[in-house]
Design an enzyme around this catalytic site. Structure first.
Site, PDB file in Angstrom:
ATOM      1  N   HIS A 102       0.837  -1.206   0.000  1.00  0.00           N
ATOM      2  CA  HIS A 102       0.000   0.000   0.000  1.00  0.00           C
ATOM      3  C   HIS A 102       0.865   1.248   0.000  1.00  0.00           C
ATOM      4  O   HIS A 102       1.968   1.264   0.528  1.00  0.00           O
ATOM      5  CB  HIS A 102      -0.969   0.020   1.191  1.00  0.00           C
ATOM      6  CG  HIS A 102      -0.305  -0.117   2.527  1.00  0.00           C
ATOM      7  ND1 HIS A 102       0.074  -1.337   3.038  1.00  0.00           N
ATOM      8  CD2 HIS A 102       0.039   0.804   3.458  1.00  0.00           C
ATOM      9  CE1 HIS A 102       0.623  -1.159   4.227  1.00  0.00           C
ATOM     10  NE2 HIS A 102       0.626   0.133   4.499  1.00  0.00           N
ATOM     11  N   HIS A 104       0.595   5.287   1.083  1.00  0.00           N
ATOM     12  CA  HIS A 104      -0.135   6.341   1.795  1.00  0.00           C
ATOM     13  C   HIS A 104      -0.069   7.610   0.949  1.00  0.00           C
ATOM     14  O   HIS A 104       1.009   7.999   0.488  1.00  0.00           O
ATOM     15  CB  HIS A 104       0.548   6.661   3.127  1.00  0.00           C
ATOM     16  CG  HIS A 104       0.596   5.521   4.098  1.00  0.00           C
ATOM     17  ND1 HIS A 104      -0.248   5.423   5.183  1.00  0.00           N
ATOM     18  CD2 HIS A 104       1.394   4.431   4.161  1.00  0.00           C
ATOM     19  CE1 HIS A 104       0.042   4.330   5.866  1.00  0.00           C
ATOM     20  NE2 HIS A 104       1.035   3.700   5.275  1.00  0.00           N
TER      21      HIS A 104
HETATM   22  P1  5GP Z   1       1.683   0.654   7.417  1.00  0.00           P
HETATM   23  O1  5GP Z   1       1.567  -0.839   7.185  1.00  0.00           O
HETATM   24  O2  5GP Z   1       2.001   1.407   6.172  1.00  0.00           O
HETATM   25  O3  5GP Z   1       2.610   0.997   8.543  1.00  0.00           O
HETATM   26  O4  5GP Z   1       0.289   1.189   7.928  1.00  0.00           O
HETATM   27  C1  5GP Z   1      -0.942   0.574   7.711  1.00  0.00           C
HETATM   28  C2  5GP Z   1      -2.012   1.639   7.656  1.00  0.00           C
HETATM   29  O5  5GP Z   1      -3.256   0.981   7.545  1.00  0.00           O
HETATM   30  C3  5GP Z   1      -2.082   2.548   8.886  1.00  0.00           C
HETATM   31  O6  5GP Z   1      -1.992   3.885   8.475  1.00  0.00           O
HETATM   32  C4  5GP Z   1      -3.430   2.228   9.505  1.00  0.00           C
HETATM   33  O7  5GP Z   1      -4.055   3.350  10.038  1.00  0.00           O
HETATM   34  C5  5GP Z   1      -4.211   1.652   8.340  1.00  0.00           C
HETATM   35  N1  5GP Z   1      -5.193   0.655   8.717  1.00  0.00           N
HETATM   36  C6  5GP Z   1      -4.990  -0.386   9.564  1.00  0.00           C
HETATM   37  N2  5GP Z   1      -6.112  -1.128   9.664  1.00  0.00           N
HETATM   38  C7  5GP Z   1      -7.028  -0.551   8.846  1.00  0.00           C
HETATM   39  C8  5GP Z   1      -8.386  -0.867   8.528  1.00  0.00           C
HETATM   40  O8  5GP Z   1      -8.981  -1.833   9.010  1.00  0.00           O
HETATM   41  N3  5GP Z   1      -9.024  -0.047   7.647  1.00  0.00           N
HETATM   42  C9  5GP Z   1      -8.401   1.038   7.092  1.00  0.00           C
HETATM   43  N4  5GP Z   1      -9.118   1.776   6.249  1.00  0.00           N
HETATM   44  N5  5GP Z   1      -7.122   1.368   7.373  1.00  0.00           N
HETATM   45  C10 5GP Z   1      -6.451   0.589   8.231  1.00  0.00           C
END
Ligand code: 5GP
Length: 137
Positions: A102, A104
């Site tokens: 993903h 951001h």
């Molecule tokens: P990373 O893996 O890039 O550190 O962050 C994962 C991102 O996914 C975080 O910003 C978190 O807020 C978001 N996130 C985690 N669980 C969910 C979810 O169930 N739904 C959504 N829409 N975002 C999520």
């Protein structure tokens, strides 16, 4: 490391858990981050499985970046932003918490810091911000 099809974003893609959808095309899906670090913080993911950038195909990366660019323009317009930050993390040591590739997309305003991570959004506010982005697309 192998792809785990039980990760949260895989469940979102299968419709097993809800998401505030902003956009989709043949190869990518975009939805609001539930713990936004800026108003309009959204996530771009490929529809096909990829754990992160390290195992993704060049086509998946290209499709994601085309959608990241599209969303960058949309969030700039929706929030009158001065810039956009794009973040992408690989493996736990690289800051990754959800193991489906993903990106951001974070609209930024001059002099305004990102909010601290881990703060859950108010869902009515999230939906109204999503409406603004959808209107800008
Ligand atoms: P990373 O893996 O890039 O550190 O962050 C994962 C991102 O996914 C975080 O910003 C978190 O807020 C978001 N996130 C985690 N669980 C969910 C979810 O169930 N739904 C959504 N829409 N975002 C999520």
């Amino acid at each position: 490391m192998a792809y785990d099809s039980d990760n949260i974003f895989a469940k979102i893609l299968r419709g097993e858990i809800p998401s505030e959808k902003l956009y989709e095309d043949e190869n990518t899906y975009v939805f609001m981050d539930i713990m936004p670090r800026a108003n309009g913080h959204c996530l771009v993911i490929p529809k096909a499985p990829a754990r992160n950038m390290l195992d993704a195909t060049p086509d998946q990366l290209a499709a994601c970046l085309a959608t990241v660019q599209k969303m960058g323009h949309a969030v700039m317009k929706a929030f009158g932003a001065d810039g956009v930050t794009v973040q992408q993390f690989n493996e736990a040591a690289g800051g990754q918490e959800v193991f489906h590739l993903h990106y951001h997309v974070l609209p930024r305003h001059e002099g305004k810091a990102l909010r601290a991570p881990g703060q859950m959004a108010d869902f009515d506010v999230l939906k109204s911000q999503a409406d603004q982005i959808r209107a800008a697309l």
